[in-house]
Design a protein around this motif. Structure first.
Motif, PDB file in Angstrom:
ATOM      1  N   UNK A  50       8.970 -18.590  -3.434  1.00  0.00           N
ATOM      2  CA  UNK A  50       9.320 -17.476  -2.553  1.00  0.00           C
ATOM      3  C   UNK A  50      10.681 -16.916  -2.973  1.00  0.00           C
ATOM      4  N   UNK A  51      10.721 -15.654  -3.401  1.00  0.00           N
ATOM      5  CA  UNK A  51      11.979 -15.029  -3.829  1.00  0.00           C
ATOM      6  C   UNK A  51      13.045 -15.078  -2.736  1.00  0.00           C
ATOM      7  N   UNK A  52      12.632 -15.103  -1.476  1.00  0.00           N
ATOM      8  CA  UNK A  52      13.593 -15.174  -0.376  1.00  0.00           C
ATOM      9  C   UNK A  52      14.335 -16.508  -0.338  1.00  0.00           C
ATOM     10  N   UNK A  53      13.771 -17.538  -0.959  1.00  0.00           N
ATOM     11  CA  UNK A  53      14.406 -18.861  -1.004  1.00  0.00           C
ATOM     12  C   UNK A  53      15.144 -19.110  -2.322  1.00  0.00           C
ATOM     13  N   UNK A  54      15.254 -18.102  -3.160  1.00  0.00           N
ATOM     14  CA  UNK A  54      15.856 -18.255  -4.491  1.00  0.00           C
ATOM     15  C   UNK A  54      17.265 -18.854  -4.417  1.00  0.00           C
ATOM     16  N   UNK A  55      18.101 -18.338  -3.533  1.00  0.00           N
ATOM     17  CA  UNK A  55      19.475 -18.843  -3.425  1.00  0.00           C
ATOM     18  C   UNK A  55      19.491 -20.318  -3.030  1.00  0.00           C
ATOM     19  N   UNK A  56      18.594 -20.718  -2.140  1.00  0.00           N
ATOM     20  CA  UNK A  56      18.520 -22.118  -1.714  1.00  0.00           C
ATOM     21  C   UNK A  56      18.088 -23.017  -2.864  1.00  0.00           C
ATOM     22  N   UNK A  57      17.119 -22.546  -3.655  1.00  0.00           N
ATOM     23  CA  UNK A  57      16.650 -23.322  -4.809  1.00  0.00           C
ATOM     24  C   UNK A  57      17.791 -23.502  -5.808  1.00  0.00           C
ATOM     25  N   UNK A  58      18.519 -22.436  -6.091  1.00  0.00           N
ATOM     26  CA  UNK A  58      19.634 -22.523  -7.036  1.00  0.00           C
ATOM     27  C   UNK A  58      20.720 -23.464  -6.525  1.00  0.00           C
ATOM     28  N   UNK A  59      20.980 -23.437  -5.236  1.00  0.00           N
ATOM     29  CA  UNK A  59      21.954 -24.366  -4.651  1.00  0.00           C
ATOM     30  C   UNK A  59      21.501 -25.814  -4.822  1.00  0.00           C
TER      31      UNK A  59
END
Length: 106
Positions: free
Chosen positions: A70-79
């Protein structure tokens, strides 16, 4: 490959799903890639950053509510990938959680 077993809990009668995967080969490959360069292709257009086993993808979704697809969770995945807890998933050094200059969108 993820193996699935269904077991009845003798105390409650509930059906319990056990999921298991051998992620060691992926983690060993990640270690080798991490020490073999900076992750960039010869043209420097692409950079490999991590290899995440499906078992970890499931764990993040079930326990943290983070969906890697989900692109909306991209920042969380990168973190998560930048955290010490999941450093074994990284295949190249550097920081991912900063906003990239260019983002590939299929």
């Amino acid at each position: 490959m993820i193996a699935t077993r269904f077991v009845e809990d003798p105390m409650t009668g509930d059906l319990v799903v056990h999921r298991e995967a051998d992620v060691e080969p992926i983690l060993e490959a990640n270690k080798a890639l991490y020490t073999s360069g900076d992750g960039y292709t010869p043209s420097r257009e692409l950079r490999r950053a991590a290899s995440v086993p499906m078992a970890i993808i499931e764990k993040w979704r079930n326990e943290l509510g983070v969906d890697v697809f989900d692109q909306n969770d991209r920042a969380k995945v990168l973190q998560l990938l930048d955290s010490n807890e999941y450093r074994f998933l990284r295949t190249a050094p550097g920081t991912l959680s900063r906003k990239p200059k260019r983002v590939f969108r299929p």
